[in-house]
Design a protein around this motif. Sequence first.
Motif, mmCIF file in Angstrom:
data_model
loop_
_atom_site.group_PDB
_atom_site.id
_atom_site.type_symbol
_atom_site.label_atom_id
_atom_site.label_comp_id
_atom_site.label_asym_id
_atom_site.label_seq_id
_atom_site.Cartn_x
_atom_site.Cartn_y
_atom_site.Cartn_z
ATOM 1 N N SER A 97 25.335 -8.577 -22.203
ATOM 2 C CA SER A 97 24.113 -9.066 -22.843
ATOM 3 C C SER A 97 24.086 -10.585 -22.975
ATOM 4 N N ASN A 98 23.155 -11.207 -22.275
ATOM 5 C CA ASN A 98 22.964 -12.652 -22.425
ATOM 6 C C ASN A 98 22.483 -12.998 -23.822
ATOM 7 N N THR A 99 21.675 -12.128 -24.427
ATOM 8 C CA THR A 99 21.174 -12.444 -25.761
ATOM 9 C C THR A 99 22.293 -12.442 -26.800
ATOM 10 N N LEU A 101 25.392 -13.317 -26.119
ATOM 11 C CA LEU A 101 26.085 -14.587 -25.852
ATOM 12 C C LEU A 101 25.315 -15.760 -26.449
ATOM 13 N N GLU A 102 24.000 -15.760 -26.306
ATOM 14 C CA GLU A 102 23.181 -16.827 -26.883
ATOM 15 C C GLU A 102 23.267 -16.814 -28.408
ATOM 16 N N SER A 164 32.476 -17.602 -28.500
ATOM 17 C CA SER A 164 31.600 -17.965 -27.381
ATOM 18 C C SER A 164 32.081 -19.236 -26.701
ATOM 19 N N LEU A 170 29.819 -21.965 -20.413
ATOM 20 C CA LEU A 170 29.357 -22.127 -19.037
ATOM 21 C C LEU A 170 30.416 -22.830 -18.213
#
Length: 170
Positions: A97-99, A101-102, A164, A170
């Motif tokens: 899930s990118n959300t 991570l965000e 994170s 990134l």
Amino acid sequence: VEAALRQFESSSGAVGRLDAVKAYDQLLHAFRRLRDRTPDVRLRIAGDGPERAALQALRRELDLEPWVEFLGEVSNVELVYRSFDIFVLPSLGEGMSNTILEAMASELPIVATNVGGNGELIIPEESGILVPAGDLETLVSALERYVRDPELRLRHAHAARRRSEEFFSL
């Protein structure tokens, strides 16, 4: 959008496509129960999709209109995350899930279902709370713990941010 986001000081929130697999209908049912226990809570959902009309109808049916806000598609999602105290992802299925991570990078504690890669992202009881998919009562209890315990919420938020940065930057 920014003025609307500042309207309430405290809120739980979700970001994602309004699709059946995301189980936002279950989130609304859980939120109804949470409001019965802790009335000073708000919910914001950012995103759009095929379930929007049905979810808005359910919000009316559950008498949640003053406390649940659908933000629609937003271009500045960082601002949305900053308006949350708790991030919640009630999905029935996920990949990585990118959300989440965000939300972790935004220093938010997370309540998410233990599906897909969510268990790889969140360390239970350290950076968030994992709940079984479809278990409304456990979802309500997890949200209630964070609402009632700001120290726990803050501790998990800091741990989520550290995680994170350490493992998923990134």
